[in-house]
Design an enzyme around this catalytic site. Structure first.
Site, PDB file in Angstrom:
ATOM      1  N   LYS A   1       0.874  -1.213   0.098  1.00  0.00           N
ATOM      2  CA  LYS A   1       0.016   0.063   0.067  1.00  0.00           C
ATOM      3  C   LYS A   1       0.777   1.287  -0.060  1.00  0.00           C
ATOM      4  O   LYS A   1       0.231   2.258   0.354  1.00  0.00           O
ATOM      5  CB  LYS A   1      -0.953  -0.103   1.129  1.00  0.00           C
ATOM      6  CG  LYS A   1      -1.769  -1.282   1.459  1.00  0.00           C
ATOM      7  CD  LYS A   1      -2.547  -1.299   2.812  1.00  0.00           C
ATOM      8  CE  LYS A   1      -3.049  -2.902   2.793  1.00  0.00           C
ATOM      9  NZ  LYS A   1      -3.460  -2.861   4.373  1.00  0.00           N
TER      10      LYS A   1
ATOM     11  N   HIS B   1      -8.757  18.942   5.103  1.00  0.00           N
ATOM     12  CA  HIS B   1      -7.914  18.107   5.858  1.00  0.00           C
ATOM     13  C   HIS B   1      -6.668  18.006   5.230  1.00  0.00           C
ATOM     14  O   HIS B   1      -5.809  16.985   5.289  1.00  0.00           O
ATOM     15  CB  HIS B   1      -8.555  16.793   6.325  1.00  0.00           C
ATOM     16  CG  HIS B   1      -9.501  16.677   7.138  1.00  0.00           C
ATOM     17  ND1 HIS B   1      -9.516  17.166   8.425  1.00  0.00           N
ATOM     18  CD2 HIS B   1     -10.749  16.189   6.849  1.00  0.00           C
ATOM     19  CE1 HIS B   1     -10.909  17.064   8.875  1.00  0.00           C
ATOM     20  NE2 HIS B   1     -11.522  16.566   7.969  1.00  0.00           N
TER      21      HIS B   1
ATOM     22  N   ARG C   1      -7.331  11.640   9.467  1.00  0.00           N
ATOM     23  CA  ARG C   1      -7.189  11.121  10.583  1.00  0.00           C
ATOM     24  C   ARG C   1      -5.419  11.235  11.064  1.00  0.00           C
ATOM     25  O   ARG C   1      -4.969  10.861  12.048  1.00  0.00           O
ATOM     26  CB  ARG C   1      -7.457   9.479  10.765  1.00  0.00           C
ATOM     27  CG  ARG C   1      -8.703   9.425  10.392  1.00  0.00           C
ATOM     28  CD  ARG C   1      -9.704   9.118  11.739  1.00  0.00           C
ATOM     29  NE  ARG C   1      -9.366   8.177  12.471  1.00  0.00           N
ATOM     30  CZ  ARG C   1      -9.623   6.908  12.395  1.00  0.00           C
ATOM     31  NH1 ARG C   1     -10.834   6.524  11.612  1.00  0.00           N
ATOM     32  NH2 ARG C   1      -9.450   5.842  13.312  1.00  0.00           N
TER      33      ARG C   1
ATOM     34  N   ARG D   1       1.450 -22.069  11.588  1.00  0.00           N
ATOM     35  CA  ARG D   1       0.699 -20.912  12.146  1.00  0.00           C
ATOM     36  C   ARG D   1      -0.395 -21.260  12.847  1.00  0.00           C
ATOM     37  O   ARG D   1      -1.549 -21.893  12.165  1.00  0.00           O
ATOM     38  CB  ARG D   1       0.450 -19.757  11.029  1.00  0.00           C
ATOM     39  CG  ARG D   1       1.785 -19.266  10.445  1.00  0.00           C
ATOM     40  CD  ARG D   1       2.605 -18.420  11.390  1.00  0.00           C
ATOM     41  NE  ARG D   1       3.936 -17.892  10.723  1.00  0.00           N
ATOM     42  CZ  ARG D   1       3.743 -16.601  10.932  1.00  0.00           C
ATOM     43  NH1 ARG D   1       3.031 -15.777  11.707  1.00  0.00           N
ATOM     44  NH2 ARG D   1       4.715 -15.884  10.421  1.00  0.00           N
TER      45      ARG D   1
ATOM     46  N   ARG E   1     -10.508  -6.424  14.190  1.00  0.00           N
ATOM     47  CA  ARG E   1     -10.966  -5.672  13.091  1.00  0.00           C
ATOM     48  C   ARG E   1     -12.179  -6.517  12.860  1.00  0.00           C
ATOM     49  O   ARG E   1     -12.682  -7.517  13.132  1.00  0.00           O
ATOM     50  CB  ARG E   1     -10.045  -5.988  11.864  1.00  0.00           C
ATOM     51  CG  ARG E   1      -8.835  -5.478  11.773  1.00  0.00           C
ATOM     52  CD  ARG E   1      -8.746  -3.841  11.744  1.00  0.00           C
ATOM     53  NE  ARG E   1      -7.523  -3.470  11.977  1.00  0.00           N
ATOM     54  CZ  ARG E   1      -7.116  -2.798  13.151  1.00  0.00           C
ATOM     55  NH1 ARG E   1      -7.840  -2.841  14.051  1.00  0.00           N
ATOM     56  NH2 ARG E   1      -6.069  -1.966  13.085  1.00  0.00           N
TER      57      ARG E   1
END
Length: 298
Positions: free
Chosen positions: A58, A118, A137, A179, A288
């Site tokens: 990202k 913003h 944010r 895992r 989440r």
DNA sequence: GTGTTTGTTATCAA
DNA sequence: CTTGATAACAAACA
């Protein structure tokens, strides 16, 4: 919530409009936005140009041109985190960020007011064009790094990308076989696979018919085959549809993505599953919001 | 005032 | 060292 498809959409669009343009000026309205010292950040970028725009997970990576006497290029990293936006405008150079007031503020249209509310940083280009970095944010950041820093960051923080040869079934088997953590958390981990976020993890798990709470090691190879296909399919489709606008995301022209109506489970808690009509369940996993069909996903 | 939203990192424990 | 679990950050909204 920009994930891989949203960031890639921005990358492709910006590539068309800012490559080769000379940076005329840089404004930082909020010193926290740039991870470098403000003076260095501004002085370095001024009078330089963006040579290329790439992406890792990202993270957006703007390659800045190198002067002859310098031996290493610098790179401008942009992370949008949750509410960051990068908006390019060819005509709205007069917007001055969130700190101006009075007559100037009154002259703004509603659209401009939203755009500028913003704004944390502005990059103006010679010959017209302004890039706005907005972030309600303030999780997002801009950061100038050297080539060697960049290589370290890429190597230490990001696993293979969806839709590349590096993301193979053998790799998936390997990272998951020992895992005990749930698959949702594992898929959100950028060091294992780069680029997935909360929306596309839920969607990929639905497509692969895997319950998000399953431990990594409990998932059979056959299911992993499906998961790999699902991840690639979801990401490819979301890129094709220019991403998902759930609340904040817009592309570099300020437009929304088109993938929202194609979501099968995310944000659909309590609503009927498109496949079996039973209600989609919403739980909390890995801290989440997590959406799945208890009937279709095993 | 309370709970909820999420990308990433810090922190602590094992 | 790895792995796992959770809090923290930040701002807005219902």
């Amino acid at each position: 919530m920009p994930e891989l498809p949203e960031v890639e959409t921005i990358r492709r669009d910006l590539e068309k409009v800012i490559l080769g343009k000379k940076i005329k000026s840089v404004i930082l309205f909020d010193s926290k936005t740039a991870r470098n010292k403000a003076a260095f950040f501004i002085n370095f970028l001024t009078n330089r140009q963006v040579v290329s725009i790439s992406r890792r997970g990202k993270l957006l990576i703007f390659e800045i041109n190198k002067k002859k006497e310098e031996n290493e290029s610098m790179y401008l990293l942009v992370h949008l985190k949750m509410t960051g936006q990068l908006i390019f405008s060819s005509n709205k150079e007069y917007l001055l960020g969130g700190h101006s007031s009075g007559d100037e503020a009154l002259k703004r249209s509603d659209e401009d007011r939203m755009l500028v509310r913003h704004t944390r940083s502005v990059i103006k280009f010679s010959g017209g064009g302004t890039l706005f970095f907005n972030d309600m944010r303030r999780f997002g950041y801009l950061q100038l790094v050297t080539k060697s820093d960049l290589e370290k960051i890429k190597k230490n923080n990001y696993g293979p990308e969806p839709l590349t040869e590096e993301l193979t079934i053998d790799y998936l088997v390997n990272i998951l076989k020992n895992r005990s953590t749930n698959i949702k958390a594992l898929l959100l981990n950028q060091k294992l696979i780069a680029g997935l976020g909360n929306i596309y993890v839920d969607e990929a798990l639905f497509l692969a018919k895997i319950k998000p709470s399953r431990s990594g090691k409990s998932i059979k190879r056959k299911e992993l085959d499906k998961l790999l296909i699902a991840i690639n399919e979801i990401i490819a489709s979301a890129i094709k549809n220019r991403g998902t606008t759930f609340n904040n995301y817009v592309d570099s022209s300020g437009r929304k993505g088109n993938f929202l109506s194609l979501l099968k489970v995310y944000s659909r808690g309590g609503e009927p599953c498109y496949k079996c009509k039973k209600p989609i369940k919403k739980i909390k996993l890995a801290g989440r919001g997590t959406h799945y069909c208890p009937n279709c996903q095993k």
